[in-house]
Write a protein that holds these residues in place. Structure first.
Motif, PDB file in Angstrom:
ATOM      1  N   GLY A 180       0.798  -1.219   0.000  1.00  0.00           N
ATOM      2  CA  GLY A 180       0.000   0.000   0.000  1.00  0.00           C
ATOM      3  C   GLY A 180       0.836   1.277   0.000  1.00  0.00           C
ATOM      4  O   GLY A 180       0.286   2.376  -0.114  1.00  0.00           O
ATOM      5  N   GLU A 181       2.144   1.126   0.101  1.00  0.00           N
ATOM      6  CA  GLU A 181       3.021   2.290   0.324  1.00  0.00           C
ATOM      7  C   GLU A 181       2.809   3.473  -0.635  1.00  0.00           C
ATOM      8  O   GLU A 181       2.720   4.613  -0.188  1.00  0.00           O
ATOM      9  CB  GLU A 181       4.480   1.832   0.288  1.00  0.00           C
ATOM     10  N   PRO A 182       2.711   3.243  -1.955  1.00  0.00           N
ATOM     11  CA  PRO A 182       2.624   4.428  -2.826  1.00  0.00           C
ATOM     12  C   PRO A 182       1.233   5.054  -2.891  1.00  0.00           C
ATOM     13  O   PRO A 182       1.073   6.107  -3.495  1.00  0.00           O
ATOM     14  CB  PRO A 182       3.022   3.886  -4.206  1.00  0.00           C
ATOM     15  N   PHE A 183       0.237   4.402  -2.297  1.00  0.00           N
ATOM     16  CA  PHE A 183      -1.149   4.842  -2.513  1.00  0.00           C
ATOM     17  C   PHE A 183      -1.704   5.627  -1.326  1.00  0.00           C
ATOM     18  O   PHE A 183      -1.425   5.318  -0.176  1.00  0.00           O
ATOM     19  CB  PHE A 183      -2.056   3.638  -2.757  1.00  0.00           C
ATOM     20  N   ARG A 184      -2.535   6.626  -1.665  1.00  0.00           N
ATOM     21  CA  ARG A 184      -3.266   7.362  -0.647  1.00  0.00           C
ATOM     22  C   ARG A 184      -4.666   6.766  -0.598  1.00  0.00           C
ATOM     23  O   ARG A 184      -5.243   6.435  -1.643  1.00  0.00           O
ATOM     24  CB  ARG A 184      -3.334   8.827  -1.074  1.00  0.00           C
ATOM     25  N   THR A 185      -5.197   6.591   0.615  1.00  0.00           N
ATOM     26  CA  THR A 185      -6.581   6.110   0.713  1.00  0.00           C
ATOM     27  C   THR A 185      -7.387   7.130   1.512  1.00  0.00           C
ATOM     28  O   THR A 185      -6.836   7.903   2.300  1.00  0.00           O
ATOM     29  CB  THR A 185      -6.667   4.733   1.420  1.00  0.00           C
ATOM     30  N   SER A 186      -8.694   7.130   1.295  1.00  0.00           N
ATOM     31  CA  SER A 186      -9.565   8.021   2.072  1.00  0.00           C
ATOM     32  C   SER A 186     -10.938   7.378   2.187  1.00  0.00           C
ATOM     33  O   SER A 186     -11.256   6.429   1.463  1.00  0.00           O
ATOM     34  CB  SER A 186      -9.677   9.393   1.388  1.00  0.00           C
ATOM     35  N   VAL A 187     -11.700   7.885   3.132  1.00  0.00           N
ATOM     36  CA  VAL A 187     -13.087   7.426   3.267  1.00  0.00           C
ATOM     37  C   VAL A 187     -13.981   8.637   3.014  1.00  0.00           C
ATOM     38  O   VAL A 187     -13.827   9.679   3.655  1.00  0.00           O
ATOM     39  CB  VAL A 187     -13.346   6.833   4.669  1.00  0.00           C
ATOM     40  N   GLU A 188     -14.871   8.517   2.020  1.00  0.00           N
ATOM     41  CA  GLU A 188     -15.746   9.636   1.642  1.00  0.00           C
ATOM     42  C   GLU A 188     -17.184   9.292   2.039  1.00  0.00           C
ATOM     43  O   GLU A 188     -17.678   8.213   1.731  1.00  0.00           O
ATOM     44  CB  GLU A 188     -15.693   9.870   0.124  1.00  0.00           C
TER      45      GLU A 188
END
Lengths: 475, 102
Positions: free
Chosen positions: A451-459
């Motif tokens: 998951g290191e290069p990715f940004r995650t969010s909860v919308e």
């Protein structure tokens, strides 16, 4: 709680190609554990990643998202989709805007996990400085054998393919999610994520993904805008279309495994490869095929695929029809002369500022040098003048000069002296096409944490929070 | 007889912008076996047909289960090169149609 059987529906071959509503509802009636659709690709070329625009029409993307999300929400089934074509963050943002619209229209609250797939230049440059060796995936001369800092700096935009591990982690860490929307994703990983979460064998889960990823394309008659139901249980899985007009056969399923793959037996994925050389495909009833025997071969290290584009210039084109038999007979001479005159006219700029390319339809435009019969035997041909230059204005100038030269150039035996070509519309002498890109990064980036290069969010989308007049406008 | 006299499907597509992949499918096992055993489809034949170096032919697979043959090779010109006119690689299979089988 791990389930011993999962029913998963692959809604379409590609998000935006169309979801068959009746097939989807029929699948939902059977009780599903997930609705999945892939919607990212590099098939449409580097342009979309370059400009950060979706490959499919927004309307088509919205319709498919609407059917999937409303059905999933109504039935309490999670959805996992990748969306937007190239997968750039700008297209993920667009997908989320569409989801917001859909929630308002259907008076629906929704909580969505989002995986953003743009990879920052700084992250990659730092990695390269720290000694990361990212090898090219295809041994093509255009690609640097090992990704360099210059490669990264020259790239307009870079995305990485989200693997199943990132989807699984986001899902596990956020129990309230209705579904997940990804940018650029490994197609197979979207379908394998839920089976992997429930503890199914990795070879089985990845093979499941490989067969499911294009919906009803694995059925006969195949279709790009219909779905496929997959039931995974124990050490095997079954696939069948919910549309009674289609069926799965061992030939349709194995034949589909050929599609757009360079090797039918082995497929390299992040962290390993799927080997299907020992797989078997059995017809268990009229419309269902049971699949076993996919094997996961662990790689020495985990890698994600990077895709990056660099801009090579701007394009301008002219479509030139030719009906005059004398022009057709003298075509090579006329094109050679045209090129010489163009190069003379723009000599002060230097040859490296632009490239002029003639594609002769009716001769060898499609196959180029490997055309086995490169003789013109028709009464009508088309010359496509294709100019790529440093700036749009220069591309237009070169194309315009080349097409007028081609139109008016004299040659021995010329009968039709008012013009050698038929231009089909206006503007026609030089039609600006816009920026041109090429894939310059096509490399496998090694990682400890997938998951290191990715940004995650909860919308969170709540239709109640929307102003009443906005609601009126959308209803 | 030519390949097109035996096969039901002879198609091409990109497998990435750098690779062309050709799929050949047959409607009956006898025709498939005739073509498979004819040894007409070899890396040398493909290199010659597509005017590419032999080492650019990445592989040829005969898959008995689905009566299919797959051929993959590095594109002489990648699909995103300005001089390439087939972005999806969907029109690259016609040279195979005429391949002599026996």
């Amino acid at each position: 709680m791990a389930k011993s059987e999962l029913k998963i529906y692959s809604a379409t071959s590609f998000l935006g190609h169309g979801v068959d509503e009746r097939s989807l509802q029929e699948a939902a009636r059977l009780g599903l554990d997930g609705i999945i659709a892939q919607g990212t690709t590099t098939d449409a070329g580097p342009y979309y990643l370059g400009v950060g625009k979706p490959v499919m029409a927004e309307e088509a993307l919205r319709r498919d998202l609407e059917l999937i999300i409303t059905t999933a929400k109504r039935n309490g089934v999670p959805f996992i989709v990748s969306a937007g074509g190239c997968g750039a963050d700008a297209t993920t943002r667009l997908s989320l805007d569409l989801v917001k619209d859909i929630c308002v229209q259907h008076e629906m609250d929704l909580t969505v996990g989002v995986i953003w797939s743009d990879v920052s230049h700084d992250y990659l440059i730092q990695g390269i400085r720290d000694g990361v060796q990212a090898e090219r995936i295809v041994p093509h001369g255009r690609l640097e054998p090992i990704l360099t800092e210059d490669n990264v700096r020259q790239a307009t935009r870079i995305v990485a393919q989200v693997g199943p591990e990132v989807v699984m982690q986001l899902w596990e860490e956020n129990p309230g999610l209705d579904g997940i929307i990804c940018g650029r994703a490994l197609d197979v990983g979207l379908y394998a994520a839920l089976p992997l979460l429930h503890g199914f064998d990795k070879g089985l889960a990845m093979h499941f993904g490989k067969i499911m990823e294009d919906g009803a394309l694995a059925a006969t008659p195949g279709s790009g805008n219909d779905g496929l139901l997959g039931i995974i249980s124990g050490g095997s899985f079954c696939v069948l279309p919910t549309n009674p007009a289609r069926r799965c056969t061992p030939e349709s399923v194995t034949g589909h495994a050929f599609y757009e793959r360079s090797n039918p037996n082995q497929e390299v994925n992040p962290g390993g490869a799927l080997d299907v050389s020992g797989a078997s495909y059995e017809q268990v009833d009229e419309r269902t095929v049971k699949v076993t025997g996919g094997r996961w071969v662990e790689a020495e290290r985990y890698t994600v695929k990077l895709e990056g584009v660099r801009q090579v210039g701007y394009r301008s084109i002219c479509i030139a029809g030719v009906r005059d038999p004398r022009v057709i007979a003298n075509l090579d001479l006329i094109l050679d002369d045209t090129r010489v005159l163009v190069e003379g006219f723009f000599a002060h700029l230097g040859r490296e500022k632009y490239a002029l390319n003639f594609k002769v339809y009716g001769r060898n435009a499609v196959l180029g040098n490997c055309e086995p019969s490169p003789a013109i035997d028709g009464h009508e041909i088309c010359v496509l003048l294709d100019v790529v230059a440093e700036a749009q204005k220069l591309a237009d100038s070169v194309c315009s000069f080349a097409s007028s030269t081609l139109a008016h150039h004299g040659f021995p035996g010329r009968l039709s002296t008012a013009g050698n070509i038929a231009i089909p519309f206006s503007p026609g002498r030089a039609v600006p096409v816009g920026p041109v890109f090429e894939f310059s990064i096509w490399h496998a980036w090694p990682l400890e944490d997938p998951g290191e290069p990715f940004r995650t969010s909860v919308e969170r989308f709540s239709w109640r929070g929307v102003e009443p007049h906005a609601l009126d406008g959308l209803r | 007889m030519r390949l097109m006299d035996y096969a039901e499907v002879i198609r091409s597509k990109n497998a990435s912008p750098f690779i062309t992949t050709l799929d050949i499918f047959f409607s009956d096992g006898e025709k498939y076996q005739t073509v498979r055993d004819s040894e007409a489809i070899t890396p040398q034949a493909i290199a010659e047909l597509y005017k590419i170096p032999l080492e650019d032919v990445l592989g040829i697979w005969f898959v008995d289960e689905c009566l299919g043959i797959k051929i993959s090779f590095l594109k002489p010109v990648p699909s995103d090169d300005p001089t390439c006119a087939d972005l999806y690689g969907a029109q690259q299979s016609s040279p195979l149609f005429e391949l002599n089988i026996d």
